[in-house]
Design a protein around this motif. Structure first.
Motif, PDB file in Angstrom:
ATOM      1  N   THR A  37      21.096  93.880  26.452  1.00  0.00           N
ATOM      2  CA  THR A  37      21.369  93.705  25.024  1.00  0.00           C
ATOM      3  C   THR A  37      22.379  92.598  24.715  1.00  0.00           C
ATOM      4  O   THR A  37      22.489  92.185  23.563  1.00  0.00           O
ATOM      5  CB  THR A  37      21.886  95.017  24.401  1.00  0.00           C
ATOM      6  OG1 THR A  37      23.071  95.422  25.086  1.00  0.00           O
ATOM      7  CG2 THR A  37      20.829  96.101  24.475  1.00  0.00           C
ATOM      8  N   VAL A  38      23.125  92.153  25.704  1.00  0.00           N
ATOM      9  CA  VAL A  38      24.149  91.127  25.485  1.00  0.00           C
ATOM     10  C   VAL A  38      23.744  89.868  26.247  1.00  0.00           C
ATOM     11  O   VAL A  38      23.489  89.930  27.448  1.00  0.00           O
ATOM     12  CB  VAL A  38      25.531  91.615  25.985  1.00  0.00           C
ATOM     13  CG1 VAL A  38      26.585  90.537  25.809  1.00  0.00           C
ATOM     14  CG2 VAL A  38      25.939  92.893  25.277  1.00  0.00           C
ATOM     15  N   LYS A  39      23.696  88.731  25.541  1.00  0.00           N
ATOM     16  CA  LYS A  39      23.333  87.495  26.244  1.00  0.00           C
ATOM     17  C   LYS A  39      24.584  86.692  26.571  1.00  0.00           C
ATOM     18  O   LYS A  39      25.650  86.925  26.017  1.00  0.00           O
ATOM     19  CB  LYS A  39      22.341  86.677  25.428  1.00  0.00           C
ATOM     20  CG  LYS A  39      22.817  86.207  24.088  1.00  0.00           C
ATOM     21  CD  LYS A  39      21.714  85.432  23.396  1.00  0.00           C
ATOM     22  CE  LYS A  39      22.213  84.892  22.060  1.00  0.00           C
ATOM     23  NZ  LYS A  39      21.236  84.017  21.455  1.00  0.00           N
ATOM     24  N   ASN A  40      24.438  85.769  27.482  1.00  0.00           N
ATOM     25  CA  ASN A  40      25.493  84.863  27.931  1.00  0.00           C
ATOM     26  C   ASN A  40      26.598  85.536  28.741  1.00  0.00           C
ATOM     27  O   ASN A  40      27.733  85.059  28.750  1.00  0.00           O
ATOM     28  CB  ASN A  40      26.111  84.091  26.763  1.00  0.00           C
ATOM     29  CG  ASN A  40      25.117  83.195  26.067  1.00  0.00           C
ATOM     30  OD1 ASN A  40      24.190  82.689  26.679  1.00  0.00           O
ATOM     31  ND2 ASN A  40      25.292  83.009  24.772  1.00  0.00           N
ATOM     32  N   ILE A  41      26.288  86.623  29.429  1.00  0.00           N
ATOM     33  CA  ILE A  41      27.275  87.208  30.333  1.00  0.00           C
ATOM     34  C   ILE A  41      27.392  86.265  31.523  1.00  0.00           C
ATOM     35  O   ILE A  41      26.404  85.933  32.162  1.00  0.00           O
ATOM     36  CB  ILE A  41      26.864  88.613  30.807  1.00  0.00           C
ATOM     37  CG1 ILE A  41      26.847  89.586  29.637  1.00  0.00           C
ATOM     38  CG2 ILE A  41      27.820  89.107  31.892  1.00  0.00           C
ATOM     39  CD1 ILE A  41      26.370  90.984  29.987  1.00  0.00           C
ATOM     40  N   GLU A  42      28.618  85.825  31.812  1.00  0.00           N
ATOM     41  CA  GLU A  42      28.804  84.854  32.887  1.00  0.00           C
ATOM     42  C   GLU A  42      29.654  85.365  34.039  1.00  0.00           C
ATOM     43  O   GLU A  42      29.611  84.811  35.124  1.00  0.00           O
ATOM     44  CB  GLU A  42      29.399  83.563  32.320  1.00  0.00           C
ATOM     45  CG  GLU A  42      28.428  82.874  31.392  1.00  0.00           C
ATOM     46  CD  GLU A  42      28.657  81.381  31.292  1.00  0.00           C
ATOM     47  OE1 GLU A  42      29.632  80.875  31.862  1.00  0.00           O
ATOM     48  OE2 GLU A  42      27.841  80.736  30.626  1.00  0.00           O
ATOM     49  N   TRP A  43      30.461  86.386  33.824  1.00  0.00           N
ATOM     50  CA  TRP A  43      31.288  86.891  34.924  1.00  0.00           C
ATOM     51  C   TRP A  43      31.732  88.324  34.622  1.00  0.00           C
ATOM     52  O   TRP A  43      31.613  88.799  33.506  1.00  0.00           O
ATOM     53  CB  TRP A  43      32.497  85.996  35.171  1.00  0.00           C
ATOM     54  CG  TRP A  43      33.399  85.795  33.980  1.00  0.00           C
ATOM     55  CD1 TRP A  43      33.314  84.784  33.064  1.00  0.00           C
ATOM     56  CD2 TRP A  43      34.481  86.622  33.563  1.00  0.00           C
ATOM     57  NE1 TRP A  43      34.284  84.936  32.109  1.00  0.00           N
ATOM     58  CE2 TRP A  43      35.024  86.057  32.390  1.00  0.00           C
ATOM     59  CE3 TRP A  43      35.049  87.781  34.054  1.00  0.00           C
ATOM     60  CZ2 TRP A  43      36.103  86.610  31.718  1.00  0.00           C
ATOM     61  CZ3 TRP A  43      36.131  88.345  33.380  1.00  0.00           C
ATOM     62  CH2 TRP A  43      36.644  87.745  32.236  1.00  0.00           C
ATOM     63  N   PHE A  44      32.228  88.984  35.643  1.00  0.00           N
ATOM     64  CA  PHE A  44      32.810  90.313  35.458  1.00  0.00           C
ATOM     65  C   PHE A  44      33.976  90.500  36.405  1.00  0.00           C
ATOM     66  O   PHE A  44      34.086  89.814  37.421  1.00  0.00           O
ATOM     67  CB  PHE A  44      31.774  91.429  35.651  1.00  0.00           C
ATOM     68  CG  PHE A  44      31.330  91.638  37.066  1.00  0.00           C
ATOM     69  CD1 PHE A  44      31.996  92.533  37.891  1.00  0.00           C
ATOM     70  CD2 PHE A  44      30.256  90.945  37.582  1.00  0.00           C
ATOM     71  CE1 PHE A  44      31.598  92.740  39.202  1.00  0.00           C
ATOM     72  CE2 PHE A  44      29.840  91.143  38.890  1.00  0.00           C
ATOM     73  CZ  PHE A  44      30.515  92.039  39.691  1.00  0.00           C
ATOM     74  N   GLN A  45      34.846  91.434  36.048  1.00  0.00           N
ATOM     75  CA  GLN A  45      35.994  91.786  36.875  1.00  0.00           C
ATOM     76  C   GLN A  45      36.099  93.302  36.888  1.00  0.00           C
ATOM     77  O   GLN A  45      36.106  93.940  35.828  1.00  0.00           O
ATOM     78  CB  GLN A  45      37.270  91.181  36.273  1.00  0.00           C
ATOM     79  CG  GLN A  45      38.531  91.610  36.962  1.00  0.00           C
ATOM     80  CD  GLN A  45      39.783  91.087  36.235  1.00  0.00           C
ATOM     81  OE1 GLN A  45      39.701  90.453  35.192  1.00  0.00           O
ATOM     82  NE2 GLN A  45      40.924  91.368  36.788  1.00  0.00           N
ATOM     83  N   VAL A  46      36.168  93.887  38.062  1.00  0.00           N
ATOM     84  CA  VAL A  46      36.354  95.332  38.172  1.00  0.00           C
ATOM     85  C   VAL A  46      37.810  95.641  37.852  1.00  0.00           C
ATOM     86  O   VAL A  46      38.715  95.081  38.476  1.00  0.00           O
ATOM     87  CB  VAL A  46      35.984  95.840  39.582  1.00  0.00           C
ATOM     88  CG1 VAL A  46      36.329  97.319  39.734  1.00  0.00           C
ATOM     89  CG2 VAL A  46      34.515  95.604  39.872  1.00  0.00           C
ATOM     90  N   THR A  47      38.037  96.491  36.861  1.00  0.00           N
ATOM     91  CA  THR A  47      39.404  96.819  36.458  1.00  0.00           C
ATOM     92  C   THR A  47      39.822  98.226  36.854  1.00  0.00           C
ATOM     93  O   THR A  47      41.014  98.515  36.915  1.00  0.00           O
ATOM     94  CB  THR A  47      39.589  96.650  34.937  1.00  0.00           C
ATOM     95  OG1 THR A  47      38.681  97.503  34.254  1.00  0.00           O
ATOM     96  CG2 THR A  47      39.362  95.207  34.522  1.00  0.00           C
ATOM     97  N   GLU A  48      38.848  99.098  37.094  1.00  0.00           N
ATOM     98  CA  GLU A  48      39.189 100.464  37.462  1.00  0.00           C
ATOM     99  C   GLU A  48      38.026 101.108  38.208  1.00  0.00           C
ATOM    100  O   GLU A  48      36.864 100.909  37.853  1.00  0.00           O
ATOM    101  CB  GLU A  48      39.493 101.276  36.204  1.00  0.00           C
ATOM    102  CG  GLU A  48      39.988 102.672  36.467  1.00  0.00           C
ATOM    103  CD  GLU A  48      40.375 103.396  35.183  1.00  0.00           C
ATOM    104  OE1 GLU A  48      40.919 104.510  35.300  1.00  0.00           O
ATOM    105  OE2 GLU A  48      40.139 102.877  34.080  1.00  0.00           O
ATOM    106  N   THR A  49      38.363 101.848  39.242  1.00  0.00           N
ATOM    107  CA  THR A  49      37.361 102.623  39.982  1.00  0.00           C
ATOM    108  C   THR A  49      37.881 104.053  40.088  1.00  0.00           C
ATOM    109  O   THR A  49      39.029 104.273  40.443  1.00  0.00           O
ATOM    110  CB  THR A  49      37.143 102.051  41.399  1.00  0.00           C
ATOM    111  OG1 THR A  49      36.778 100.686  41.300  1.00  0.00           O
ATOM    112  CG2 THR A  49      36.056 102.815  42.139  1.00  0.00           C
TER     113      THR A  49
END
Length: 73
Positions: A37-49
């Motif tokens: 549903t969201v376009k232009n996702i370029e990166w991610f960072q794990v903030t919590e596990t």
């Protein structure tokens, strides 16, 4: 030859994925669902596990991500 654009602006989203299989699978589930549903996702960072345990075993994983969405020009 076109001009390369290297300066971008990003909007941050926070999403949480879950899985009974693994933390990696929870990340993939969150990313795949958001990408639908969201376009232009370029990166991610794990903030919590985090996870749920019972009887000395991990039963469920939850992983929270910051997702960088490139703002279009």
């Amino acid at each position: 030859m076109g001009v390369l654009k290297s300066d971008h602006v990003y909007k941050l989203l926070q999403i949480t994925g879950s899985s009974s299989r693994s933390s990696d699978n929870a990340v993939e589930a969150a990313f795949e669902k958001a990408s639908a549903t969201v376009k232009n996702i370029e990166w991610f960072q794990v903030t919590e596990t985090r996870g749920h345990t019972e009887g000395g075993k991990v039963l469920h994983w939850q992983v929270t991500l910051k997702v960088g969405v490139r703002v279009e020009d």
